[in-house]
Design a protein around this motif. Structure first.
Motif, short mmCIF file in Angstrom:
data_model
loop_
_atom_site.label_atom_id
_atom_site.label_comp_id
_atom_site.label_asym_id
_atom_site.label_seq_id
_atom_site.Cartn_x
_atom_site.Cartn_y
_atom_site.Cartn_z
N MET A 1 0.84 -1.19 0.00
CA MET A 1 0.00 0.00 0.00
C MET A 1 0.88 1.25 0.00
O MET A 1 1.85 1.35 0.74
CB MET A 1 -0.91 0.01 1.24
N SER A 2 0.61 2.24 -0.87
CA SER A 2 1.39 3.45 -0.94
C SER A 2 1.15 4.30 0.30
O SER A 2 0.11 4.24 0.93
CB SER A 2 1.03 4.24 -2.20
N ARG A 3 2.13 5.14 0.59
CA ARG A 3 2.05 6.00 1.76
C ARG A 3 0.98 7.07 1.54
O ARG A 3 1.02 7.79 0.54
CB ARG A 3 3.41 6.65 2.00
N PRO A 4 0.04 7.24 2.47
CA PRO A 4 -0.95 8.31 2.33
C PRO A 4 -0.31 9.66 2.60
O PRO A 4 0.69 9.75 3.31
CB PRO A 4 -1.99 7.96 3.40
N LEU A 5 -0.89 10.70 2.05
CA LEU A 5 -0.36 12.03 2.32
C LEU A 5 -0.66 12.46 3.75
O LEU A 5 0.15 13.11 4.40
CB LEU A 5 -0.96 13.04 1.33
N VAL A 6 -1.83 12.07 4.26
CA VAL A 6 -2.27 12.48 5.59
C VAL A 6 -2.65 11.26 6.41
O VAL A 6 -3.32 10.35 5.91
CB VAL A 6 -3.48 13.44 5.51
N ASP A 33 -6.82 11.38 0.06
CA ASP A 33 -5.53 10.69 0.22
C ASP A 33 -5.11 10.67 1.69
O ASP A 33 -4.17 11.35 2.11
CB ASP A 33 -4.48 11.39 -0.64
N PHE A 34 -5.83 9.89 2.48
CA PHE A 34 -5.53 9.79 3.90
C PHE A 34 -5.77 8.38 4.40
O PHE A 34 -6.46 7.57 3.77
CB PHE A 34 -6.38 10.78 4.71
N GLU A 35 -5.17 8.09 5.55
CA GLU A 35 -5.54 6.92 6.34
C GLU A 35 -6.08 7.43 7.66
O GLU A 35 -5.66 8.49 8.15
CB GLU A 35 -4.33 6.01 6.60
N ALA A 80 2.09 6.42 12.35
CA ALA A 80 1.51 7.22 11.27
C ALA A 80 2.36 7.15 10.02
O ALA A 80 3.57 7.33 10.06
CB ALA A 80 1.34 8.67 11.73
N GLY A 81 1.71 6.90 8.89
CA GLY A 81 2.43 6.82 7.62
C GLY A 81 2.40 8.08 6.80
O GLY A 81 3.10 8.20 5.80
N GLY A 82 1.59 9.05 7.20
CA GLY A 82 1.39 10.23 6.38
C GLY A 82 2.50 11.27 6.52
O GLY A 82 3.19 11.35 7.53
#
Length: 297
Positions: A1-6, A33-35, A80-82
């Protein structure tokens, strides 16, 4: 899964009563574009069931043994990945467009490290709460209290990690204020000049249950922020200046004549004209409180 911006970071402990509304408000954002990272801090009510009933793939749930709010928040920062971290509490709700407007502010200004917003009260109280908007006003406000509502803030994740900024357990019930104070030494703090949050007022929230201890920790942080600007004031003195007691015209007049000039001096001494403006705003609200009038909107 790609990194979300937020990453929207939401800690929760036994928050089933209001959690559904908070979830809906996040997934209704026009920014996609968030998780949503929910840190379930040992809930024993229906919180896990509410989360299990959400089918949106952007939801990520981290379940912990009971560790407390500061521990849950710091674990959320670690997970957190954002590129940006947007806070929300499980009993509050995002207003439409909040994430879009905050991301736009960060894209516009690379020196920005925290961006909050004005907010609306709902539940046991109603009204619009205005915050300091410009960076210089937010910085000046730090000697009087937190300039940003914690559940309304978005943070630049790289700034936190590069400088080791995290929530400090030594400042219980005001860990957000301490975090913003540390961030102010790194970059700019701002608030959107529009509401981005619906902030629920209810008897069970920390600001109601822990009002006394929270106030003392806030005053300690104010004293530290003043000391960093070369002004030494005790917590006890600050308490009299920033949280006056009494009610009625006599108390309000006494405050305006004897204490507000000192608040103004503190503001001007530490931050010049920006400090003057914030001191006068603080003074106005304290006088309104002494007169038992609702805060101005």
């Amino acid at each position: 899964m790609s990194r979300p911006l937020v990453t929207v970071l939401m800690p929760v402990h036994n928050g089933a009563d209001h959690l559904g509304g908070a979830l809906v408000s996040v997934f209704a954002q026009d920014f996609a574009d968030f998780e949503l990272l929910v840190v379930d801090d040992g809930s024993t009510d229906a919180t896990p069931a509410v989360l299990a009933g959400c089918a949106d793939p952007r939801l990520r749930v981290l379940r912990l043994e009971r560790t407390g709010l500061v521990g849950a928040l710091n674990r959320g920062l670690e997970e957190a990945g954002g590129e940006f971290i947007a806070r929300l509490d499980a009993d509050d709700e995002m207003l439409p467009g909040r994430l879009t407007r905050q991301v736009e502010r960060f894209r516009h200004d690379p020196k920005l490290v925290a961006c909050g917003s004005d907010y609306l009260l709902f539940g046991a109280a109603s009204g619009l709460v205005r915050t300091p908007h410009r960076a210089q006003d937010c910085r000046a406000h730090l000697v009087f209290g937190s300039p940003i509502a914690h559940p309304a803030v978005m943070l630049r994740a790289d700034a936190l990690r590069a400088h080791g900024v995290r929530y400090r357990a030594e400042y219980p019930h005001a860990e957000d204020f301490k975090l913003f104070s540390e961030l102010a030494a790194i970059g700019k703090l701002e608030n959107l000049a529009e509401p981005g949050l619906r902030y629920r007022i209810h008897p069970g929230q920390v600001s109601q249950v822990e009002a006394g201890p929270q106030q003392q920790v806030q005053l300690r942080i104010c004293a530290e922020n003043l000391a960093a600007r070369g002004v030494s004031v005790s917590v006890e003195q600050l308490g009299r200046l920033l949280w006056p007691t009494g009610r009625g015209w006599t108390a309000a007049l006494r405050y305006a004549v004897l204490r507000l000039p000192v608040v103004v001096w503190l503001g001007v001494r530490t931050h010049g004209l920006a400090g003057l403006g914030q001191a006068l705003l603080i003074g106005r609200e304290r006088i309104r409180t002494l007169l038992n009038r609702p805060a101005a909107s």
